[in-house]
Enzyme design. Sequence first.
Site, PDB file in Angstrom:
ATOM      1  N   TYR A  60      72.451 -34.394  57.840  1.00  0.00           N
ATOM      2  CA  TYR A  60      72.946 -34.933  59.098  1.00  0.00           C
ATOM      3  C   TYR A  60      73.780 -36.187  58.867  1.00  0.00           C
ATOM      4  O   TYR A  60      73.369 -37.120  58.165  1.00  0.00           O
ATOM      5  CB  TYR A  60      71.772 -35.272  60.034  1.00  0.00           C
ATOM      6  CG  TYR A  60      72.196 -35.940  61.313  1.00  0.00           C
ATOM      7  CD1 TYR A  60      72.761 -35.206  62.341  1.00  0.00           C
ATOM      8  CD2 TYR A  60      72.044 -37.313  61.483  1.00  0.00           C
ATOM      9  CE1 TYR A  60      73.172 -35.812  63.522  1.00  0.00           C
ATOM     10  CE2 TYR A  60      72.442 -37.936  62.654  1.00  0.00           C
ATOM     11  CZ  TYR A  60      73.011 -37.184  63.671  1.00  0.00           C
ATOM     12  OH  TYR A  60      73.426 -37.802  64.826  1.00  0.00           O
ATOM     13  N   HIS A  90      82.342 -45.490  69.080  1.00  0.00           N
ATOM     14  CA  HIS A  90      81.082 -45.971  69.639  1.00  0.00           C
ATOM     15  C   HIS A  90      81.141 -47.412  70.146  1.00  0.00           C
ATOM     16  O   HIS A  90      80.156 -47.901  70.712  1.00  0.00           O
ATOM     17  CB  HIS A  90      79.960 -45.863  68.596  1.00  0.00           C
ATOM     18  CG  HIS A  90      79.438 -44.469  68.423  1.00  0.00           C
ATOM     19  ND1 HIS A  90      80.244 -43.362  68.412  1.00  0.00           N
ATOM     20  CD2 HIS A  90      78.167 -44.002  68.248  1.00  0.00           C
ATOM     21  CE1 HIS A  90      79.513 -42.275  68.226  1.00  0.00           C
ATOM     22  NE2 HIS A  90      78.241 -42.640  68.136  1.00  0.00           N
ATOM     23  N   ASN A 203      73.083 -46.993  63.424  1.00  0.00           N
ATOM     24  CA  ASN A 203      71.728 -46.548  63.779  1.00  0.00           C
ATOM     25  C   ASN A 203      70.758 -47.688  63.495  1.00  0.00           C
ATOM     26  O   ASN A 203      70.671 -48.167  62.362  1.00  0.00           O
ATOM     27  CB  ASN A 203      71.334 -45.344  62.925  1.00  0.00           C
ATOM     28  CG  ASN A 203      71.468 -44.025  63.660  1.00  0.00           C
ATOM     29  OD1 ASN A 203      70.915 -43.032  63.244  1.00  0.00           O
ATOM     30  ND2 ASN A 203      72.190 -44.002  64.753  1.00  0.00           N
ATOM     31  N   ARG A 289      42.241 -75.844  86.554  1.00  0.00           N
ATOM     32  CA  ARG A 289      40.978 -75.445  85.941  1.00  0.00           C
ATOM     33  C   ARG A 289      41.150 -74.260  84.984  1.00  0.00           C
ATOM     34  O   ARG A 289      40.446 -74.151  83.977  1.00  0.00           O
ATOM     35  CB  ARG A 289      39.978 -75.089  87.047  1.00  0.00           C
ATOM     36  CG  ARG A 289      38.618 -74.725  86.526  1.00  0.00           C
ATOM     37  CD  ARG A 289      37.568 -74.419  87.577  1.00  0.00           C
ATOM     38  NE  ARG A 289      37.999 -74.198  88.923  1.00  0.00           N
ATOM     39  CZ  ARG A 289      37.513 -73.241  89.714  1.00  0.00           C
ATOM     40  NH1 ARG A 289      36.587 -72.419  89.257  1.00  0.00           N
ATOM     41  NH2 ARG A 289      37.923 -73.104  90.957  1.00  0.00           N
ATOM     42  N   PHE A 335      65.251 -44.938  64.483  1.00  0.00           N
ATOM     43  CA  PHE A 335      66.164 -45.724  65.311  1.00  0.00           C
ATOM     44  C   PHE A 335      65.635 -45.939  66.721  1.00  0.00           C
ATOM     45  O   PHE A 335      66.165 -46.743  67.476  1.00  0.00           O
ATOM     46  CB  PHE A 335      67.523 -45.010  65.417  1.00  0.00           C
ATOM     47  CG  PHE A 335      67.390 -43.534  65.740  1.00  0.00           C
ATOM     48  CD1 PHE A 335      66.935 -43.108  66.965  1.00  0.00           C
ATOM     49  CD2 PHE A 335      67.695 -42.588  64.775  1.00  0.00           C
ATOM     50  CE1 PHE A 335      66.784 -41.771  67.253  1.00  0.00           C
ATOM     51  CE2 PHE A 335      67.553 -41.230  65.058  1.00  0.00           C
ATOM     52  CZ  PHE A 335      67.095 -40.822  66.305  1.00  0.00           C
ATOM     53  N   GLU A 421      69.399 -36.700  73.032  1.00  0.00           N
ATOM     54  CA  GLU A 421      68.636 -37.942  73.142  1.00  0.00           C
ATOM     55  C   GLU A 421      68.035 -37.967  74.543  1.00  0.00           C
ATOM     56  O   GLU A 421      68.545 -38.614  75.462  1.00  0.00           O
ATOM     57  CB  GLU A 421      69.558 -39.132  72.882  1.00  0.00           C
ATOM     58  CG  GLU A 421      70.140 -39.086  71.470  1.00  0.00           C
ATOM     59  CD  GLU A 421      71.328 -40.007  71.266  1.00  0.00           C
ATOM     60  OE1 GLU A 421      71.541 -40.896  72.119  1.00  0.00           O
ATOM     61  OE2 GLU A 421      72.049 -39.833  70.267  1.00  0.00           O
TER      62      GLU A 421
END
Length: 521
Positions: A60, A90, A203, A289, A335, A421
């Site tokens: 991957y 990104h 990541n 208190r 991640f 995701e």
Amino acid sequence: MKNPKEIKHIVLDGHSLTLESFVAVARFGATVELADSALEAMKKSRALAEKIADEGRVAYGITTGFGDFQRVAVSSEMSNQLSTNLILSHCTAMGEPYADEVARGMLLLRANALCVGVSGVRPILVEMMIEMLNKGVTPIIPQKGSLGSSGDLAPLAHMSLPLLGRGRAKFEGVEMSGAEAMAKAGIKTLDTLVSKEGLGLTNGTCAMTSVGSLALYDTICAAQMGDIISSMAFEGLTGLRNAFDPRIHAVRGQKGQMLVAANMAKLLEGSEIIDNCQNDRVQDAYALRCIPQLHGAVRDALDYVLDKVEIELNAVTDNPLMFLEDEAVISGGNFHGEPMAIPFDTLGIAASELADASERRTERMVNAALSNGLTPFLTTEGGVNSGYMIVQYAAASMVSENKIYAHPASVDSIPSSANQEDIVSMGTTAGRKAGMIVKNTLDVLSLELMTACQAIDIRRRLNSHGQGITPLHEAIYKLVREQVDFFEIDREIWPDIEAVKQIVYSGKLLDLAKEYIPDFQ
């Protein structure tokens, strides 16, 4: 906890970061050196990544696309372009940029994770990030746009752009293009990334961990200052010290509660104002208190968050990961930000509680019906003068705002990447919110400190004998009074507030506490 200001240099090896050393680099500019062991580990990991690419093995992000494009094969010739394109596509974050210290923290954390040597990237990436830290190049990274699931993808892409001579960055505090900043610092940029490096850079949980770790450090300081400042308010209100008798807290057994009770007993030891006051009460309201129970629960929560953060500071959070012993390339989910999301939501709740308790003590000092004899709104000429009336308003406003921010982000999720995701952490939002909350909390504590000094002055005017406060409180009182005069006739009060805020944010209160009470925690 060691003072991060005292740490001037660290060696990065992937395993040894602490909260203090992280803050030393991110906030105070400590320099960074790469450990030889990390350099060798990264070289071996890179050799394995190249072997996998050359052999065309299915891996991957090396020989496949990303996310839902995992089914698309990518040739070895295009693998480098794949990594570079990941950064370019990104960098979608929006909003105001992170503070420089957060961006520096992200560089440090990304470099530290890659140092472990299971990510398959070239050592030059880490060497460049260390150079950026040491030479004052700070990427401009917008705050919004991470789901905290497949790592902090968008913020980390922005962080990575200057490595390619792109994006925006600051050099020595001046914003410019990433290319110009790197050139001015004498750091040669890369034309392209190579296989696996896009994932290795983007990541990971570095954005959420950076902003959340800084918020954690500030909340730990706020909790300690909360004990100190509340003890001054306690003295101004002539509270009953029997609430801090260690026997009460021992039979409950809560660690934080016992710690805070011990702190309060030490902070109030020798107070003439309390020793000589005439009380017709057998117990105080909860805001006084129950300081050990309130602040103690915060301390216990902070211990939990610190434990999780110091694990994450040295965690490998990219994907896939490579293991030399059997040349395995394993796709997992390191991640994912959930291990940080829940702690940072807890952090925000804890910081909110500190502010809640502080505002209630401020209200008791300004409210003549609750202050055990202090003047209304701590003024000597009420009516034409409002005194500290609106100081409590400001504190109440920030406490109310914190209640909104403290709603947990980690219970939310929204699917992304074609439902690949499908459950996300929102951990970056949790970390950012915790940072906003603790800033409000420090401001609320500043208002309490200013009010406590005014209350002590009023108490001294009302009492003809027994006016002495504890030595530490006297030192803090003098520090405040060097900047802020007694508020007798109404004047512009905001400069007073800003001056006390500077004292609180500077850490001087903690320095004084350690000087007068060496075992203060």
